[in-house]
Design a protein around this motif. Sequence first.
Motif, short mmCIF file in Angstrom:
data_model
loop_
_atom_site.label_atom_id
_atom_site.label_comp_id
_atom_site.label_asym_id
_atom_site.label_seq_id
_atom_site.Cartn_x
_atom_site.Cartn_y
_atom_site.Cartn_z
N ILE A 1 0.84 -1.19 0.00
CA ILE A 1 0.00 0.00 0.00
C ILE A 1 0.88 1.24 0.00
CG2 ILE A 1 -0.16 0.04 2.52
CD1 ILE A 1 -3.10 0.99 2.20
N TYR A 2 0.34 2.32 -0.57
CA TYR A 2 1.03 3.61 -0.67
C TYR A 2 0.14 4.69 -0.08
CZ TYR A 2 1.84 7.99 -3.35
OH TYR A 2 2.00 9.29 -3.76
N PHE A 3 0.71 5.50 0.79
CA PHE A 3 0.02 6.66 1.35
C PHE A 3 0.67 7.94 0.83
CE2 PHE A 3 -2.84 5.10 4.59
CZ PHE A 3 -2.36 3.85 4.91
N GLN A 4 -0.18 8.91 0.53
CA GLN A 4 0.28 10.28 0.27
C GLN A 4 -0.47 11.12 1.30
OE1 GLN A 4 2.53 12.90 -0.51
NE2 GLN A 4 2.75 11.47 -2.22
N GLY A 5 0.26 11.64 2.28
CA GLY A 5 -0.44 12.23 3.43
C GLY A 5 -1.20 11.14 4.15
N ASN A 6 -2.45 11.41 4.48
CA ASN A 6 -3.27 10.41 5.17
C ASN A 6 -4.12 9.57 4.22
OD1 ASN A 6 -2.35 11.30 7.65
ND2 ASN A 6 -4.01 12.77 7.91
N SER A 7 -4.02 9.86 2.93
CA SER A 7 -4.83 9.12 1.95
C SER A 7 -4.01 8.00 1.34
CB SER A 7 -5.29 10.06 0.84
OG SER A 7 -6.04 11.12 1.36
N ALA A 8 -4.71 6.96 0.93
CA ALA A 8 -4.06 5.80 0.31
C ALA A 8 -4.54 5.67 -1.13
CB ALA A 8 -4.37 4.54 1.11
N PRO A 9 -3.86 6.35 -2.07
CA PRO A 9 -4.31 6.27 -3.46
C PRO A 9 -4.06 4.91 -4.11
CG PRO A 9 -2.44 7.79 -3.22
CD PRO A 9 -2.77 7.29 -1.87
N ASP A 10 -3.22 4.09 -3.51
CA ASP A 10 -2.94 2.79 -4.11
C ASP A 10 -2.90 1.74 -3.01
OD1 ASP A 10 -0.46 1.54 -6.53
OD2 ASP A 10 -2.11 0.55 -5.48
N LYS A 11 -3.93 0.90 -3.00
CA LYS A 11 -4.00 -0.21 -2.03
C LYS A 11 -3.93 -1.54 -2.77
CE LYS A 11 -7.47 2.35 0.64
NZ LYS A 11 -8.81 2.26 1.28
N SER A 12 -3.47 -1.49 -4.00
CA SER A 12 -3.60 -2.65 -4.89
C SER A 12 -2.84 -3.88 -4.42
CB SER A 12 -3.16 -2.28 -6.31
OG SER A 12 -1.79 -1.92 -6.30
N GLY A 13 -1.86 -3.70 -3.55
CA GLY A 13 -1.06 -4.84 -3.12
C GLY A 13 -1.57 -5.56 -1.89
N LEU A 14 -2.57 -5.02 -1.23
CA LEU A 14 -3.09 -5.70 -0.04
C LEU A 14 -3.66 -7.05 -0.46
CD1 LEU A 14 -4.84 -2.78 1.87
CD2 LEU A 14 -2.60 -3.79 2.31
N PRO A 15 -3.19 -8.15 0.13
CA PRO A 15 -3.53 -9.48 -0.38
C PRO A 15 -4.96 -9.92 -0.09
CG PRO A 15 -2.02 -9.64 1.48
CD PRO A 15 -2.15 -8.20 1.19
N SER A 16 -5.58 -9.39 0.94
CA SER A 16 -6.96 -9.78 1.25
C SER A 16 -7.58 -8.73 2.15
CB SER A 16 -6.96 -11.15 1.95
OG SER A 16 -6.55 -11.02 3.30
N ASP A 17 -8.88 -8.89 2.39
CA ASP A 17 -9.56 -7.90 3.24
C ASP A 17 -9.18 -8.07 4.72
OD1 ASP A 17 -12.84 -9.53 3.09
OD2 ASP A 17 -10.90 -10.20 3.84
N ARG A 18 -8.33 -9.04 5.02
CA ARG A 18 -7.84 -9.15 6.40
C ARG A 18 -6.78 -8.09 6.68
NH1 ARG A 18 -4.90 -12.90 7.55
NH2 ARG A 18 -4.40 -13.83 5.52
N PHE A 19 -6.25 -7.53 5.60
CA PHE A 19 -5.18 -6.53 5.72
C PHE A 19 -5.77 -5.13 5.58
CE2 PHE A 19 -1.08 -8.84 5.33
CZ PHE A 19 -1.58 -10.13 5.15
N SER A 20 -5.37 -4.24 6.48
CA SER A 20 -5.78 -2.85 6.37
C SER A 20 -4.65 -1.98 6.92
CB SER A 20 -7.07 -2.59 7.15
OG SER A 20 -6.87 -2.83 8.53
N ALA A 21 -4.67 -0.72 6.54
CA ALA A 21 -3.64 0.20 7.02
C ALA A 21 -4.24 1.58 7.13
CB ALA A 21 -2.43 0.22 6.10
N GLU A 22 -3.70 2.34 8.05
CA GLU A 22 -4.10 3.73 8.16
C GLU A 22 -2.88 4.57 8.50
OE1 GLU A 22 -6.97 4.26 11.25
OE2 GLU A 22 -5.53 3.97 12.85
N ARG A 23 -3.04 5.85 8.23
CA ARG A 23 -1.98 6.81 8.56
C ARG A 23 -2.66 8.04 9.16
NH1 ARG A 23 2.41 9.69 4.48
NH2 ARG A 23 3.90 10.28 6.13
N THR A 24 -2.12 8.51 10.23
CA THR A 24 -2.72 9.65 10.92
C THR A 24 -1.72 10.79 11.04
OG1 THR A 24 -2.10 8.67 13.04
CG2 THR A 24 -4.32 8.22 12.23
N GLY A 25 -2.24 12.01 10.94
CA GLY A 25 -1.40 13.19 11.09
C GLY A 25 -0.31 13.28 10.05
N GLY A 26 -0.49 12.58 8.95
CA GLY A 26 0.53 12.59 7.91
C GLY A 26 1.85 12.01 8.37
#
Lengths: 115, 113
Positions: free
Chosen positions: A47-72
């Motif tokens: 996954i790739y974050f730009q700031g707090n947004s994730a414009p590309d989550k294409s590599g997450l292998p399943s819905d068991r995987f998630s990511a977040e970013r806070t405060g940049g």
Amino acid sequence: GAGVSQSPSNKVTEKGKDVELRCDPISGHTALYWYRQSLGQGLEFLIYFQGNSAPDKSGLPSDRFSAERTGGSVSTLTIQRTQQEDSAVYLCASSPYRPDTDTQYFGPGTRLTVL
Amino acid sequence: AQSVTQLDSHVSVSEGTPVLLRCNYSSSYSPSLFWYVQHPNKGLQLLLKYTSAATLVKGINGFEAEFKKSETSFHLTKPSAHMSDAAEYFCVVTTGTASKLTFGTGTRLQVTL
């Protein structure tokens, strides 16, 4: 200055448990990335974050995987209901802004072992 | 689409002899190319990068690589290997339309006395 830091450095968990992996990027870097390194699959983008947004989550292998970013800044990768195939080294990287030309600086990784 | 092929999974050289690690890439757009090194139980470290400036790129620790568009290659070289060069080397590609690095499968460099 400080580099990318990750915690924990090692995590052993039982199958079915949830885990959280943390990444502290280099201060001022707006772009943050998660990769996974495993014996069978090599180094894979998650996954790739730009700031707090994730414009590309294409590599997450399943819905068991998630990511977040806070405060940049800090990012957390969460794996729910872990499976043995999730065992790998999870790498975080950050770059000043552009993914295509800026150097990505990698952290030391979190080694996840699912028993 | 972008991809990279590292032609050798393992290379062994004697200390003091030249190093050549081969990499070919495929990219729909003008690529940026990188070589990263990973020492045992250490993080990935950038050796050098090409981003459409000079085609001969010099990196750290005496390594260099030449971007050859006609051959779609970006081979890594060093005139004289040192024991401390023993590590895994990754050739990496990305493009302006991509948001991620695409890694090759890696070449393990062994340096013998």
